[in-house]
Design an enzyme around this catalytic site. Structure first.
Site, PDB file in Angstrom:
ATOM      1  N   GLU A 203      87.769 -55.544 127.368  1.00 43.79           N
ATOM      2  CA  GLU A 203      89.103 -55.704 126.799  1.00 43.79           C
ATOM      3  C   GLU A 203      90.117 -54.697 127.338  1.00 43.79           C
ATOM      4  O   GLU A 203      91.317 -54.958 127.334  1.00 43.79           O
ATOM      5  CB  GLU A 203      89.051 -55.591 125.279  1.00 43.79           C
ATOM      6  CG  GLU A 203      88.578 -54.233 124.787  1.00 43.79           C
ATOM      7  CD  GLU A 203      88.448 -54.151 123.269  1.00 43.79           C
ATOM      8  OE1 GLU A 203      88.823 -55.123 122.588  1.00 43.79           O
ATOM      9  OE2 GLU A 203      87.978 -53.112 122.779  1.00 43.79           O
TER      10      GLU A 203
ATOM     11  N   GLY B 259      86.719 -40.303 117.798  1.00 44.25           N
ATOM     12  CA  GLY B 259      87.885 -40.018 116.960  1.00 44.25           C
ATOM     13  C   GLY B 259      87.497 -39.592 115.558  1.00 44.25           C
ATOM     14  O   GLY B 259      88.004 -38.605 115.017  1.00 44.25           O
ATOM     15  N   SER B 260      86.575 -40.327 114.944  1.00 45.94           N
ATOM     16  CA  SER B 260      86.133 -40.011 113.582  1.00 45.94           C
ATOM     17  C   SER B 260      85.456 -38.654 113.515  1.00 45.94           C
ATOM     18  O   SER B 260      85.698 -37.868 112.586  1.00 45.94           O
ATOM     19  CB  SER B 260      85.156 -41.087 113.087  1.00 45.94           C
ATOM     20  OG  SER B 260      85.774 -42.353 113.045  1.00 45.94           O
TER      21      SER B 260
ATOM     22  N   GLY C   3      85.128 -47.847 113.244  1.00 43.45           N
ATOM     23  CA  GLY C   3      84.740 -49.254 113.221  1.00 43.45           C
ATOM     24  C   GLY C   3      83.288 -49.426 112.797  1.00 43.45           C
ATOM     25  O   GLY C   3      82.454 -48.556 113.019  1.00 43.45           O
TER      26      GLY C   3
ATOM     27  N   ARG D 167      83.020 -75.493 135.668  1.00 49.87           N
ATOM     28  CA  ARG D 167      84.086 -74.605 135.230  1.00 49.87           C
ATOM     29  C   ARG D 167      83.786 -73.131 135.523  1.00 49.87           C
ATOM     30  O   ARG D 167      82.633 -72.744 135.710  1.00 49.87           O
ATOM     31  CB  ARG D 167      84.309 -74.751 133.725  1.00 49.87           C
ATOM     32  CG  ARG D 167      84.979 -76.060 133.327  1.00 49.87           C
ATOM     33  CD  ARG D 167      84.983 -76.232 131.825  1.00 49.87           C
ATOM     34  NE  ARG D 167      85.719 -77.439 131.434  1.00 49.87           N
ATOM     35  CZ  ARG D 167      85.604 -78.036 130.268  1.00 49.87           C
ATOM     36  NH1 ARG D 167      84.771 -77.541 129.357  1.00 49.87           N
ATOM     37  NH2 ARG D 167      86.300 -79.119 129.992  1.00 49.87           N
TER      38      ARG D 167
ATOM     39  N   ILE E 121      79.927 -49.094 119.425  1.00 49.22           N
ATOM     40  CA  ILE E 121      79.400 -50.164 120.268  1.00 49.22           C
ATOM     41  C   ILE E 121      79.802 -49.957 121.720  1.00 49.22           C
ATOM     42  O   ILE E 121      79.147 -50.478 122.623  1.00 49.22           O
ATOM     43  CB  ILE E 121      79.850 -51.563 119.785  1.00 49.22           C
ATOM     44  CG1 ILE E 121      81.358 -51.775 119.964  1.00 49.22           C
ATOM     45  CG2 ILE E 121      79.438 -51.814 118.349  1.00 49.22           C
ATOM     46  CD1 ILE E 121      81.796 -53.210 119.754  1.00 49.22           C
ATOM     47  N   ASP E 122      80.856 -49.174 121.960  1.00 50.44           N
ATOM     48  CA  ASP E 122      81.299 -48.926 123.337  1.00 50.44           C
ATOM     49  C   ASP E 122      80.372 -47.975 124.083  1.00 50.44           C
ATOM     50  O   ASP E 122      80.442 -47.877 125.313  1.00 50.44           O
ATOM     51  CB  ASP E 122      82.714 -48.339 123.343  1.00 50.44           C
ATOM     52  CG  ASP E 122      83.756 -49.337 122.876  1.00 50.44           C
ATOM     53  OD1 ASP E 122      83.428 -50.537 122.781  1.00 50.44           O
ATOM     54  OD2 ASP E 122      84.897 -48.919 122.599  1.00 50.44           O
TER      55      ASP E 122
END
Length: 363
Positions: free
Chosen positions: A237, A118-119, A13, A177, A141-142
């Site tokens: 996420e 991974g890359s 990414g 809210r 970014i993680d």
């Protein structure tokens, strides 16, 4: 071995700060050592193409505008594992030999690969199989790569998420809210944790700490008792539902379809509204966290990483990844950096800090 020509590629990414690395690699390799630097387009996909998709970098990449530019001028890909390349009919074939051939066609003496776990794992396997020299630079970014305290892109992603909380707070207060902000974090909750502290979140939900709606509801009730009419919730996420199920969505179609995390923010918002009666609104930042102008830390870190990577090649030190530790650049074996994700320590400093501030993790 005399180095004359090196390659550089970005894989996985995209994120802010990648162009500062490319700039630093070119400036140091060309200016100090006189090497030619070849930019490979679209990660390993560029090495699969025939002719190989690559460009000799020149002084245009040495300008200060590169520091301010987000993304990567070389392009990148997070699809197409060359060891198990997906075909249109759904089958997989091994195209690693083609990638290695592409490297050799470029006449490179060494390669600088910029990527996440991974890359870098794929690039290392290719280097071992093809017998070429590799130096790695961490980008995610993680911020979940082991052996480095910081990875390129993390600081800008945190700033973006913090800015989102800054913008959500006034409208949350104006309308009484509960604002739920979903941020990236595929395997770890570092973005949610850091931005949650910096942005004054009341609840931080990360995959490393199990939560319950009862605990979140109690936090919201305590805020109301204290006279507060709003709340800010930030969630990574990769957080699962209360009963442990992951929420994912599919992007694209056919052989290019990808299943990714996404949707937990709406789940949290909907459940809180049903259970507590609170009026909730959900914001999903998504790829906004990857783009934009890089923060100064990512620019400085990218520059330091790029220079050190070139020095490693000059010193004949390969199969290593540059890393940040104790305010300095070091280098470590790539295999040590990718052997496991560096997730949030539930008993670490930042979690203790958040708890000390009264932030709830829903546990």
């Amino acid at each position: 071995m005399a180095i004359k020509r090196i390659g550089i590629l970005t894989s996985g990414g995209d994120c802010a700060g990648l162009n500062s690395i490319i700039r630093a690699v070119y400036a140091h390799a060309k200016g100090h050592f006189g090497w030619e630097v070849i930019g490979i387009h679209n990660g390993t996909a560029g090495l699969l193409a025939r002719p190989v998709e690559a460009t000799a970098l020149d002084e245009r990449v040495a300008g200060s505008d590169m520091l301010r530019q987000g993304g990567t001028i070389l392009g990148t890909t997070n699809k197409g594992d060359p060891f198990a390349f997906l075909q249109e009919d759904g089958s997989h074939i091994d195209r690693s030999g083609e990638v290695i051939e592409g490297f050799r066609l470029l006449g490179l003496d060494a390669l600088i690969g910029i990527g996440g776990d991974g890359s870098l794992d794929i690039l290392r396997r290719l280097a071992i199989q093809g017998g070429f020299q590799l130096v790695a630079i961490p980008k995610t970014i993680d911020n979940d790569l082991g052996a480095t305290e910081l990875s390129i892109g993390f600081e800008t992603a945190v700033q973006t998420a913090t800015s989102a909380l800054d913008h959500l707070q006034p409208t949350a207060a104006s309308h009484s809210r509960v604002m739920v902000l979903e941020v990236m974090g595929r395997d770890a909750g570092h973005i949610a944790l850091s931005a949650g502290i910096a942005g004054g979140a009341d609840v931080i939900l990360i995959p490393e700490i199990r939560y319950s709606f009862a605990a979140i509801e109690k936090k919201l009730a305590d805020l109301r008792k204290g006279g507060r009419n709003f709340a800010l919730v930030i969630v990574a996420e990769a957080v699962r539902t209360e009963n442990g199920q992951s929420i994912t969505s599919v992007h694209g179609g056919g052989a290019t379809a990808m299943q990714t995390y996404g949707g937990i923010g709406h789940y949290i918002g909907t459940e809180l509204a049903k259970r507590s009666g609170a009026e909730t609104r959900v914001t999903v930042l998504g790829h906004v966290q990857r783009g934009g102008t890089p923060e100064p830390k990512d620019r400085v870190l990218g520059s330091a990483f790029g220079v050190h990577a070139v020095d490693l090649i000059a010193e004949g030190k390969f199969d290593r990844m540059v890393a940040w530790n104790s305010r300095r650049v070091i280098d470590v074996p790539i295999v040590d950096a990718i052997k496991g994700a560096a997730t949030v320590d539930p008993h670490g400093t930042l979690v203790k800090t958040a708890r000390g501030l009264g932030i709830s993790f829903g546990d």
